[in-house]
Scaffold this motif. Structure first.
Motif, short mmCIF file in Angstrom:
data_model
loop_
_atom_site.label_atom_id
_atom_site.label_comp_id
_atom_site.label_asym_id
_atom_site.label_seq_id
_atom_site.Cartn_x
_atom_site.Cartn_y
_atom_site.Cartn_z
N LEU A 485 24.39 51.70 25.87
CA LEU A 485 23.25 51.51 24.96
C LEU A 485 23.45 50.24 24.12
O LEU A 485 22.53 49.45 23.90
CB LEU A 485 23.10 52.73 24.03
CG LEU A 485 22.52 53.99 24.71
CD1 LEU A 485 22.61 55.18 23.76
CD2 LEU A 485 21.05 53.73 25.09
N GLU A 486 24.69 50.07 23.69
CA GLU A 486 25.01 48.89 22.86
C GLU A 486 24.75 47.59 23.63
O GLU A 486 24.15 46.64 23.12
CB GLU A 486 26.48 48.98 22.42
CG GLU A 486 26.91 48.00 21.37
CD GLU A 486 26.04 48.04 20.12
OE1 GLU A 486 25.76 46.96 19.58
OE2 GLU A 486 25.59 49.16 19.70
N ARG A 487 25.17 47.62 24.93
CA ARG A 487 24.96 46.40 25.73
C ARG A 487 23.47 46.13 25.93
O ARG A 487 23.00 45.00 25.85
CB ARG A 487 25.65 46.57 27.11
CG ARG A 487 27.16 46.39 27.05
CD ARG A 487 27.72 46.17 28.44
NE ARG A 487 27.45 47.28 29.34
CZ ARG A 487 28.18 48.41 29.37
NH1 ARG A 487 29.24 48.55 28.57
NH2 ARG A 487 27.85 49.36 30.19
N ALA A 488 22.70 47.22 26.14
CA ALA A 488 21.25 47.07 26.35
C ALA A 488 20.60 46.49 25.11
O ALA A 488 19.74 45.60 25.19
CB ALA A 488 20.63 48.43 26.69
N ARG A 489 20.97 46.99 23.97
CA ARG A 489 20.39 46.47 22.71
C ARG A 489 20.73 45.00 22.54
O ARG A 489 19.91 44.18 22.13
CB ARG A 489 20.97 47.25 21.52
CG ARG A 489 20.36 48.59 21.35
CD ARG A 489 20.73 49.14 19.98
NE ARG A 489 20.68 50.59 20.02
CZ ARG A 489 21.71 51.38 20.11
NH1 ARG A 489 22.94 50.90 20.15
NH2 ARG A 489 21.53 52.68 20.16
N ALA A 490 21.96 44.68 22.87
CA ALA A 490 22.42 43.30 22.70
C ALA A 490 21.58 42.35 23.55
O ALA A 490 21.22 41.26 23.15
CB ALA A 490 23.90 43.20 23.05
#
Ligand code: SF4
Ligand code: SF4
Length: 499
Positions: A485-490
């Motif tokens: 999720l963190e990578r997607a947001r980034a």
């Protein structure tokens, strides 16, 4: 019929005449009757009365505890004075519960009479059970239980084992008719089509009475079998072999041959229970030997002490030296006479000092392997080999060679020129083997408990490990989701802050 011969045995000097000169004598009850609740094989009865309660003659004092048990009834009316711990009669040190009955009054109760020989087999067995009837030949096995499995042949055992015991002889002289009728009842209860009444050839007066009773009441179903007076003819297995020519297999039971053996007094007790509704509350006991003033056969209320009975027989002679409950071969030596008599006690023998001296053993000598002990053994054992194994502690081998088939008759002792007390060795060996088996059972049970605990601990450890692994997996997978999720947001330039 012409009986065949059982293996082994001995012809011993007869001593029935000493007590059978007179008719049966009643033994008046003592002021206090002491009734053991364990007067039979199997579980002791459970007390059904309370201290202080008044009871009538024939009333149930202790009820049977399961099928292999028997009820105990009041031999006289009275008041329950105590229910207390006692010793199993004849077995000092073995505990029993006694009901103490102070005799007073004469009220009595009976069970409703049945239709005698017309009664249904189930009703007969139930009545015999309700009346507390057990094998009166000495074994005390609950009679109804012994009748529960159908047989083809009923043997009525009037062959008394030991030379001094004469209670069955005395019974047959006066009550052969009730024995024959009772035998027919027992045969109906067990489904037997044939009845043999076995009586020793030395019991001439009893034989005459039996011939008359069979002719009058046998109904064509009862056959008189005159057997030679050879000790131990009255043993169940020996009698079956003598009458049928067949041997009960080692480790087997008479029922394997379709045979049931009942003592003649048991047959009479069954008749009295069915036709007169009487519970078993008294029995015939022979009081005899040179140590008693007036030997005889007495009708004794159960719970009477040996001391009271001997007093009825005129007391002890100055010569009295040893008291036996039972006969001289298999009887139990009593340390005192304050012992209450029960359903299985057929004889009180008071021996003289001369008897005791005559039996004093010569010193035991080594076995000379003469083999004299084998031909007399009614169980077809090889006593010298058993002795060898027992002495060496090889009890498993002794068991394989038939140790538990030994009926402890003592014939081998009498035959042994080396004066080896073989029977005592075998009795000791049996006791030792029972202890070993009990210990082995306890060890097995402990091992099984230990193994199941180990298995449980291992199972619990495995389950715990599986749960930990699952938790770790779950934690790992939630971390992986958060990182994705963190990578997607980034990638979207999404800081995750609110717009
Ligand atoms: S005591 Fe046992 S071994 Fe000896 S003769 Fe009797 S049955 Fe056989
Ligand atoms: S009779 Fe006695 S001496 Fe003879 S073989 Fe048997 S045990 Fe041994």
């Amino acid at each position: 019929m012409r009986p065949s011969r059982f293996h082994g045995g001995l012809r011993l000097a007869g001593h029935k005449a000493e007590s059978t000169a007179d008719a049966l004598r009643p033994c008046p009850p003592p002021p206090l009757l002491r009734l053991s609740l364990a007067q039979h094989a199997g579980r002791p009865a459970r007390a059904r009365v309370a201290v202080g309660e008044r009871v009538r003659r024939g009333q149930l004092l202790g009820e049977a505890d399961g099928e292999l048990s028997a009820g105990v009834h009041a031999p006289r009316a009275g008041r329950i004075e105590a229910i207390r711990a006692g010793e199993l009669p004849g077995f000092p040190g073995l505990p029993s519960i006694e009901v103490w009955l102070a005799v007073e009054g004469d009220e009595s109760i009976t069970l409703p009479p049945l239709e005698g020989l017309a009664s249904e087999p189930t009703a007969l067995r139930e009545r015999i059970r309700a009346a507390g009837v057990v094998g009166l030949g000495g074994a005390g096995f609950p009679t109804a239980e012994k009748l529960a499995i159908g047989r083809e042949l009923l043997i009525l055992n009037g062959a008394e084992c030991e030379p001094w015991i004469a209670c069955d002889d005395a019974l047959l002289r006066e009550h052969a008719d009730e024995v024959v009728l009772g035998g027919r009842l027992l045969a109906r209860a067990v489904g037997a089509g044939r009845i043999l009444l076995a009586v020793e050839d030395s019991m001439t007066a009893a034989l005459d009475a039996c011939r008359r009773a069979v002719a009058a009441h046998g109904g064509g179903a009862v056959e008189l079998a005159v057997v030679p007076t050879i000790y131990p003819e009255g043993g169940e297995r020996q009698l079956i072999q003598a009458l049928t020519g067949r041997e009960v297999p080692r480790g087997g039971l008479p029922r394997d041959l379709g045979v049931v053996v009942q003592n003649v007094a048991t047959a009479r007790a069954a008749w009295r229970a069915v036709v007169h509704g009487e519970a078993l509350t008294e029995r015939i006991v022979t009081v005899t030997g040179p140590g008693v003033v007036r030997p005889g056969n007495y009708v004794v209320p159960l719970g009477t002490t040996v001391a009271h009975l001997v007093a009825q027989a005129g007391g002890y002679t100055p010569d009295a030296a040893r008291l036996l409950l039972g006969g001289p071969m298999m009887g139990l030596a009593l340390p005192h006479d304050d012992v209450p008599l029960g359903k299985t006690h057929n004889c009180v023998l008071v021996q003289s000092a001369a008897d005791v001296d005559a039996e004093a053993r010569e010193p035991e000598m080594p076995c000379i392997r003469c083999g004299d002990c084998a031909p007399v053994c009614p169980a077809r054992l090889l006593p010298q080999q058993l002795l060898w194994q027992v002495r060496a502690g090889r009890l498993d081998r002794a068991v394989d060679q038939g140790l538990f088939d030994c009926i402890e008759c003592g014939c081998c002792d009498l035959a042994c020129p080396s004066h080896i007390p073989l029977t005592a060795y075998f009795r000791h060996g049996k006791g030792e083997q029972r202890v070993r088996e009990a210990e082995a059972e306890r060890a097995d049970a402990a091992r099984i408990r230990h193994e199941s605990r180990q298995q449980r601990l291992e199972r619990e450890a495995a389950e715990r490990a599986a749960r930990d692994a699952a938790r770790r997996d779950a934690a790992t997978s939630s971390d992986a989701v958060a990182a994705a999720l963190e990578r997607a947001r980034a990638r979207r330039g999404d800081s995750g802050a609110a717009p």
